[in-house]
Write a protein that holds these residues in place. Sequence first.
Motif: not given
Length: 116
Positions: A30-33, A79-84, A87-90
Amino acid sequence: MNRADTPQESAPLTDMLRQMLAVLQAERQALAGLDLEAIACATNQKRALCTSLEGAALVAVDEECRGMVDAARRLNEANRQVRNLIAANVAARLDALTGNAPLYRAHRAPGVAQLR
């Protein structure tokens, strides 16, 4: 053999850990998509499984369960690292759109020389 070490006693824990691994893998997809609905669903499922696992904490943990717990820990951290990163990209894109400086930029203290 301790009564808590019997396969019947650890079976619910094993099932919950398998479910947690499946939910963590679904969250990663879901994070990847960038699928917000699937991310929210995974979050709710993780919360429910964590509540269930709190009640199962008194059961003796065998080697299979330890392996699944370790795998779940690694998946959750990834998954936590991907979320971070998302968020940094946004945040960077929003700053670029508005021309504003990042909110969390460290400020130089007065009297401190800037390194170049």
